[in-house]
Each structure stands twice: as structure tokens, then as C-alpha cells.
Design an enzyme around this catalytic site. Structure first.
Site, PDB file in Angstrom:
ATOM      1  N   ARG A  59       2.370   3.171  -2.138  1.00 19.16           N
ATOM      2  CA  ARG A  59       1.927   3.395  -0.627  1.00 19.16           C
ATOM      3  C   ARG A  59       2.130   4.993   0.088  1.00 19.16           C
ATOM      4  NH1 ARG A  59       3.778  -1.292   3.166  1.00 19.16           N
ATOM      5  NH2 ARG A  59       1.637  -1.206   3.821  1.00 19.16           N
ATOM      6  N   CYS A  69       6.974  -2.470   3.935  1.00 19.37           N
ATOM      7  CA  CYS A  69       7.269  -3.221   2.909  1.00 19.37           C
ATOM      8  C   CYS A  69       7.220  -2.698   1.583  1.00 19.37           C
ATOM      9  CB  CYS A  69       6.416  -4.702   2.783  1.00 19.37           C
ATOM     10  SG  CYS A  69       7.027  -5.914   4.053  1.00 19.37           S
ATOM     11  N   ASP A 106      -2.387  -9.734   1.400  1.00 18.82           N
ATOM     12  CA  ASP A 106      -1.180 -10.275   2.137  1.00 18.82           C
ATOM     13  C   ASP A 106      -1.179 -11.755   2.278  1.00 18.82           C
ATOM     14  OD1 ASP A 106      -1.859  -7.796   5.068  1.00 18.82           O
ATOM     15  OD2 ASP A 106      -1.002  -7.797   3.166  1.00 18.82           O
ATOM     16  N   ARG A 126       9.394  -9.693  10.735  1.00 18.44           N
ATOM     17  CA  ARG A 126       8.391  -8.427  11.023  1.00 18.44           C
ATOM     18  C   ARG A 126       7.059  -8.840  11.272  1.00 18.44           C
ATOM     19  NH1 ARG A 126       9.105  -4.005   6.690  1.00 18.44           N
ATOM     20  NH2 ARG A 126       7.503  -3.298   7.875  1.00 18.44           N
ATOM     21  N   LYS A 171      -0.867  -9.074  13.911  1.00 13.55           N
ATOM     22  CA  LYS A 171       0.269  -7.801  13.830  1.00 13.55           C
ATOM     23  C   LYS A 171      -0.754  -6.864  13.218  1.00 13.55           C
ATOM     24  CE  LYS A 171       2.662  -7.178   9.863  1.00 13.55           C
ATOM     25  NZ  LYS A 171       2.266  -6.097   9.356  1.00 13.55           N
ATOM     26  N   ASN A 172      -1.553  -6.944  12.529  1.00  9.54           N
ATOM     27  CA  ASN A 172      -2.425  -5.380  11.746  1.00  9.54           C
ATOM     28  C   ASN A 172      -3.480  -5.165  12.860  1.00  9.54           C
ATOM     29  OD1 ASN A 172      -0.210  -5.659  10.025  1.00  9.54           O
ATOM     30  ND2 ASN A 172      -1.668  -6.725   8.486  1.00  9.54           N
TER      31      ASN A 172
HETATM   32  C1  EPZ Z   1      -2.519  -2.300   5.520  1.00 14.79           C
HETATM   33  O1  EPZ Z   1      -1.454  -1.576   4.978  1.00 14.79           O
HETATM   34  C2  EPZ Z   1      -1.889  -3.587   6.247  1.00 14.79           C
HETATM   35  N1  EPZ Z   1      -0.882  -3.318   7.177  1.00 14.79           N
HETATM   36  C3  EPZ Z   1      -1.270  -4.193   5.055  1.00 14.79           C
HETATM   37  O2  EPZ Z   1      -0.471  -5.460   5.503  1.00 14.79           O
HETATM   38  C4  EPZ Z   1      -2.089  -4.741   4.026  1.00 14.79           C
HETATM   39  O3  EPZ Z   1      -1.532  -5.334   3.071  1.00 14.79           O
HETATM   40  C5  EPZ Z   1      -3.115  -3.642   3.816  1.00 14.79           C
HETATM   41  O4  EPZ Z   1      -3.725  -2.687   4.714  1.00 14.79           O
HETATM   42  C6  EPZ Z   1      -4.444  -4.028   2.708  1.00 14.79           C
HETATM   43  O5  EPZ Z   1      -5.070  -4.770   3.322  1.00 14.79           O
HETATM   44  C7  EPZ Z   1      -0.910  -2.673   8.420  1.00 14.79           C
HETATM   45  O6  EPZ Z   1      -2.120  -2.992   8.808  1.00 14.79           O
HETATM   46  C8  EPZ Z   1       0.258  -2.192   9.303  1.00 14.79           C
HETATM   47  P1  EPZ Z   1      -4.020   0.423   2.716  1.00 14.79           P
HETATM   48  P2  EPZ Z   1      -2.039  -0.087   4.524  1.00 14.79           P
HETATM   49  O7  EPZ Z   1      -3.997   1.603   3.368  1.00 14.79           O
HETATM   50  O8  EPZ Z   1      -2.745   0.489   5.549  1.00 14.79           O
HETATM   51  C9  EPZ Z   1      -3.908   2.992  -1.343  1.00 14.79           C
HETATM   52  C10 EPZ Z   1       1.424  -6.908   5.815  1.00 14.79           C
HETATM   53  O9  EPZ Z   1       1.987  -7.553   5.016  1.00 14.79           O
HETATM   54  N2  EPZ Z   1      -3.984   4.049  -0.607  1.00 14.79           N
HETATM   55  O10 EPZ Z   1      -5.358  -0.288   2.844  1.00 14.79           O
HETATM   56  O11 EPZ Z   1      -0.987   0.625   4.266  1.00 14.79           O
HETATM   57  C11 EPZ Z   1      -2.609   2.060  -1.464  1.00 14.79           C
HETATM   58  O12 EPZ Z   1      -1.848   2.563  -2.371  1.00 14.79           O
HETATM   59  C12 EPZ Z   1       1.116  -5.391   5.452  1.00 14.79           C
HETATM   60  O13 EPZ Z   1       0.908  -7.155   7.009  1.00 14.79           O
HETATM   61  C13 EPZ Z   1      -3.834   5.360  -1.318  1.00 14.79           C
HETATM   62  O14 EPZ Z   1      -4.220   5.349  -2.191  1.00 14.79           O
HETATM   63  O15 EPZ Z   1      -3.186  -0.524   3.327  1.00 14.79           O
HETATM   64  C14 EPZ Z   1      -2.959   0.728  -1.468  1.00 14.79           C
HETATM   65  O16 EPZ Z   1      -3.274   0.533  -3.123  1.00 14.79           O
HETATM   66  C15 EPZ Z   1       1.565  -5.236   4.076  1.00 14.79           C
HETATM   67  N3  EPZ Z   1      -3.802   6.341  -0.289  1.00 14.79           N
HETATM   68  C16 EPZ Z   1      -4.590   0.765  -1.221  1.00 14.79           C
HETATM   69  O17 EPZ Z   1      -4.987   1.916  -0.680  1.00 14.79           O
HETATM   70  C17 EPZ Z   1      -3.658   6.377   1.257  1.00 14.79           C
HETATM   71  O18 EPZ Z   1      -3.517   7.422   1.675  1.00 14.79           O
HETATM   72  C18 EPZ Z   1      -4.713  -0.167   0.362  1.00 14.79           C
HETATM   73  O19 EPZ Z   1      -3.517   0.497   1.098  1.00 14.79           O
HETATM   74  C19 EPZ Z   1      -3.635   5.198   1.765  1.00 14.79           C
HETATM   75  C20 EPZ Z   1      -3.823   4.181   0.875  1.00 14.79           C
END
Ligand code: EPZ
Length: 417
Positions: A121, A116, A304, A396, A22-23
Site C-alpha cells: 500500500r 488493512c 474487496d 470498520r 464506506k469508500n
Molecule cells: C481503495 O484503497 C479502497 N479503500 C480499498 O478498499 C480498495 O481495495 C482499493 O481502493 C482498490 O479498489 C478506500 O477507498 C478507503 P489503490 P486504495 O490506491 O486507494 C497500488 C476496503 O476493504 N498503489 O486503488 O489504497 C497499490 O499498491 C478497502 O474497503 C501504488 O502502487 O487502493 C495497489 O496495488 C481495502 N501507489 C493498487 O495501486 C500508490 O500511491 C490499488 O490501490 C497507490 C496505490
């Protein structure tokens, strides 16, 4: 609304086909907007997040159709730069479209993304990266508005290795003038897949999978056909299912090297696991405690899989500490596990689990994608009958989750409520 009706306590045997990730698919769909030529995504899973993203592409003017399990996208007629708020709020990955839509049309407008409810986020790293590339980014009444007459390459250092921010910046930089360096980039395999896909379209990117990615901007990208990498989170979910229920499972269409941290943990609790070609085999008997499970960016234990691992820890001998380092509120499955007889105490980002011999059936409610999967595994392993409601979360990210579990021997059926 549907629910699962589950009669738990049976071991799992058989073979499970793992879907494309998915990701990985979601950023590839966003990338398809970068060209006006046809793009084909083979083995495309028909999960809700993908179907929502396909609907957004349609709103932008792309023509899309499924041909068997291949998704065919014709972006030639795309002309709309505004992502409908109702759709943007459906999923987190809508935010990736900022990078590709502003690169294609010179402007983009999107409501703050959904996804989610597992934490704050924020998207600050996405917006800071786009600004470094020369994109004018404003926030107007709950929407993000971008404008750019021509992105130019830059050096970008991420405060944390954000998966989405790394992907968004790649999508905006691949056709920018000049070169871009992304430091402290996310190293997830899905980033490597996006690099490979964009390079197949004519991009010049190197370094994905490491924390430094270099992009040489190109003038245009052409169409391509591509098969995304297997879903390491779905595969991990089924490995954990086998560890919880006992029995023996073979998973097909797996890149076992992307699951190394989970396999190491499952071997610690005494699962027997081996991999050959694109298959991975697991056999489980007793379950020693893993003692400590800490989530971290790739290649660590994926956030995840934290919820499924918490469900597993509930029925391991001894005590386990679970630490969720990435998201602020990703323990919503815990109260539901406690209703099934689990012994868990949550303090901030840590959950202290004392193992019990078995969980018992209960009526439980999913509140996010991976928590819903964890509750389903708990019910399939528990003694007695359970129901799981709010399956929209599970839909999803997992294609035919109940069908795959049933084919492996679980007594699970989906009924309309
Ligand atoms: C991706 O989400 C995945 N989703 C998530 O999978 C996954 O949990 C996550 O990466 C971590 O591996 C998709 O790829 C569609 P991040 P993303 O930006 O990109 C902070 C699932 O269940 N952050 O790596 O939103 C954030 O708060 C989903 O399949 C900022 O501070 O995750 C978090 O603490 C859930 N500022 C950390 O980084 C930003 O601008 C990791 O978030 C962006 C993120």
C-alpha cells in the site's frame, strides 16, 4: 473485544437495507475541509472508519454532529493542518486529507496512513500527483509534510489506476489555479460520487468514471448537502451470503449497475438474480464452479469481494482459481477457511480451490475487514457452530453486520469476550 457465536447451516430469507458506501463517504469527509461552510452527509454510516475520520476532522478544528443518520460538519473554525499520528495510522483514507488540507491551509502534515494489512500500500502516486500540482512534499521521520503557496493545474498520468491517488489529486486540484488532467484515473463509482459532491460545492470537474478526468480550478467552494451512493461492496457481500447459504434475499438501496461483474459471476454458478429500481433480488440453489475469479480495477471483479468469493468457491462443485491482482497479501482468510474444512492451495497471488459439499464449524480469527466478512459468511453457511474473533476489522466497514444477517435468519450473536 467481542466475538460472533454462530450456528450455521440455515438458508437466508428476507430484505436487507444497504448502507451508504464506506469508500465514498471517506473521501467526501476529506473534501468537507475544502470549504468553510456547512456540509451535510445524509445516510452516513456509523462504521469505525467513518467515526475515526470524523475524529480527525475534529482534531483539525471542524465541528461535527450527527442529526439522526445525517452527519453535519461545520469546517469554519478548522485551523490545524496536522493529522494526529495515532489517528492517521488507524485508517488508509487519512491520506486523502493531504490533498484537501494542503489546499485549505497551504500546508499539511500526516503520519504514514494505516488501513488493512493486505499489501505494501505505497502512496508514491499520491505524492507524485501532489508534486505535479506544485506542492512541496517531504518525508520527515515517518510523516509526510506538504507545503504549497498556491497549487497550479497540471497534466498527471498515473502508473496504475489508484483509487486513493485519483481522489487525493482531485481534492488538491479542484481549487488549484488553471486546469488539471488526470490520465489513467481510477474509474470506480466512488470517484464519480466525489466528482458529483465537489461539483455540488461549486467545483468544475468532468470525466469521473472514465480514465481521463478534467478539472477546471475554481477560487472557492461552498457548503452542500449530499447523499452518498450505496455500498456496492456491502451489497456484494450479502449477494454472496445468499449464494453460500441458499434461500432468497432482497437488497434495498442498491445501484445494480455498479455490481455487474459480480452479478455475472454469480449467474455463472446458477444464482437467479434480477434488479428493479433500487432493489436487487437473488435466489440460489445448487452452486456450479465459477472456474476463474480474477480481481481487477473497476469495472472488473472488485478486490474487496475476493475474500467473500473465495469463501463461496470453497463450497461450489468442482475447482476454482482465484487470482488477486491488486494487493500482495490478501489471502490471510485462507488458513482460517482451511480450519473449516476448505481445500485451498495458495501460490503467490493465486488460490486453487477444490469445492467441498459443505464447510464445518470452527473457531476462526479475522485479520482484515473483508477477510473477516468472508469468515463470517463461511460460518453462517457451515454445518455446526463457529466463533469469529477480532470483530474490530468488520466494524470498520459494515454497520450492524450481525443484525442484518440475523434478520435474514442466520443464528448469529455478538458476545463480549
Ligand atoms: C481503495 O484503497 C479502497 N479503500 C480499498 O478498499 C480498495 O481495495 C482499493 O481502493 C482498490 O479498489 C478506500 O477507498 C478507503 P489503490 P486504495 O490506491 O486507494 C497500488 C476496503 O476493504 N498503489 O486503488 O489504497 C497499490 O499498491 C478497502 O474497503 C501504488 O502502487 O487502493 C495497489 O496495488 C481495502 N501507489 C493498487 O495501486 C500508490 O500511491 C490499488 O490501490 C497507490 C496505490
Amino acid at each position: 473485544m467481542d466475538k460472533y457465536v454462530i450456528e450455521g447451516g440455515r438458508p437466508l430469507y428476507g430484505e436487507v437495507e444497504i448502507q451508504s458506501a464506506k469508500n465514498a463517504v471517506l473521501p467526501l469527509l476529506a473534501a468537507s475541509v475544502l470549504t468553510d461552510e456547512q456540509v451535510v452527509i445524509r445516510r452516513c454510516p456509523r462504521i469505525a472508519d467513518v467515526l475515526n475520520m470524523v475524529q480527525i476532522l475534529g482534531e483539525l478544528g471542524c465541528k461535527t454532529r450527527f442529526e439522526g443518520d445525517a452527519l453535519v460538519i461545520d469546517p469554519a473554525a478548522a485551523a490545524n493542518h496536522e493529522i494526529p499520528p495515532a489517528l492517521a495510522r488507524e485508517l488508509r483514507s487519512s491520506v486523502f486529507l493531504l490533498g484537501s488540507v494542503v489546499a485549505r491551509f497551504g500546508r499539511a502534515r500526516i503520519a504514514y496512513p494505516g488501513g488493512c494489512d493486505i499489501g505494501l500500500r505505497p502512496v508514491d502516486l499520491h505524492l507524485r500527483g501532489l508534486r505535479r500540482l506544485g506542492v512541496d512534499v517531504r518525508e520527515e521521520g515517518g510523516s509526510i509534510v506538504c507545503a504549497c503557496e498556491g497549487a497550479r493545474g497540471a497534466e498527471i498520468v498515473l502508473d496504475c489506476p489508484s483509487v486513493g491517488a485519483t481522489e487525493n489529486i482531485l481534492l488538491a486540484a479542484v481549487t488549484a489555479k488553471g486546469s488539471t488532467i488526470i490520465r489513467n484515473a481510477a474509474r470506480e463509482p466512488e470517484i464519480v460520487d466525489l466528482q458529483n459532491f465537489l461539483n455540488r460545492m461549486g467545483g468544475k470537474i468532468a470525466g469521473a468514471g472514465t480514465s481521463v478526468i478534467a478539472v477546471e480550478g475554481v477560487r472557492r467552494l461552498h457548503g452542500t448537502e449530499y447523499t452518498p451512493l450505496p455500498d456496492r461492496i456491502e451489497a456484494g457481500t450479502f449477494l454472496i451470503a445468499a449464494a453460500m447459504c441458499g434461500g432468497k434475499l432482497a437488497l434495498r438501496n442498491v445501484k445494480s449497475e455498479n455490481l455487474a461483474s459480480l452479478v455475472h459471476k454469480l449467474r455463472e454458478i446458477s444464482c437467479k438474480i434480477h434488479a428493479k429500481d433500487d432493489k436487487i433480488y437473488i435466489e440460489c440453489g445448487a452452486r456450479r464452479t465459477p472456474k476463474l475469479i480474477e480481481t481487477s480495477p473497476y469495472p472488473g471483479i472488485p478486490t474487496d469481494l475476493q475474500a467473500p468469493m473465495t469463501a463461496l468457491a470453497c463450497i461450489c462443485e468442482g475447482s476454482t482459481v482465484i487470482v488477486e491482482n491488486l494487493f500482495e497479501t490478501r489471502f490471510k482468510h485462507v488458513p482460517e477457511l482451511i480450519r473449516m474444512g476448505a481445500d485451498i492451495t495458495v501460490r503467490g497471488r493465486s488460490a486453487f480451490v477444490r469445492g467441498v459439499p459443505a464447510l464445518h464449524g470452527a473457531d476462526v480469527c479475522a485479520s482484515d475487514l473483508r477477510g473477516g466478512a468472508a469468515l463470517t459468511l463461511a460460518a453462517v453457511s457451515a454445518e455446526g457452530c463457529s466463533t469469529v474473533v477480532d470483530l474490530g476489522f468488520i466494524d470498520r466497514g459494515y454497520s450492524d453486520f450481525e443484525g442484518k444477517l440475523r434478520a435474514a435468519g442466520a443464528r448469529i450473536r455478538r458476545v463480549r469476550v
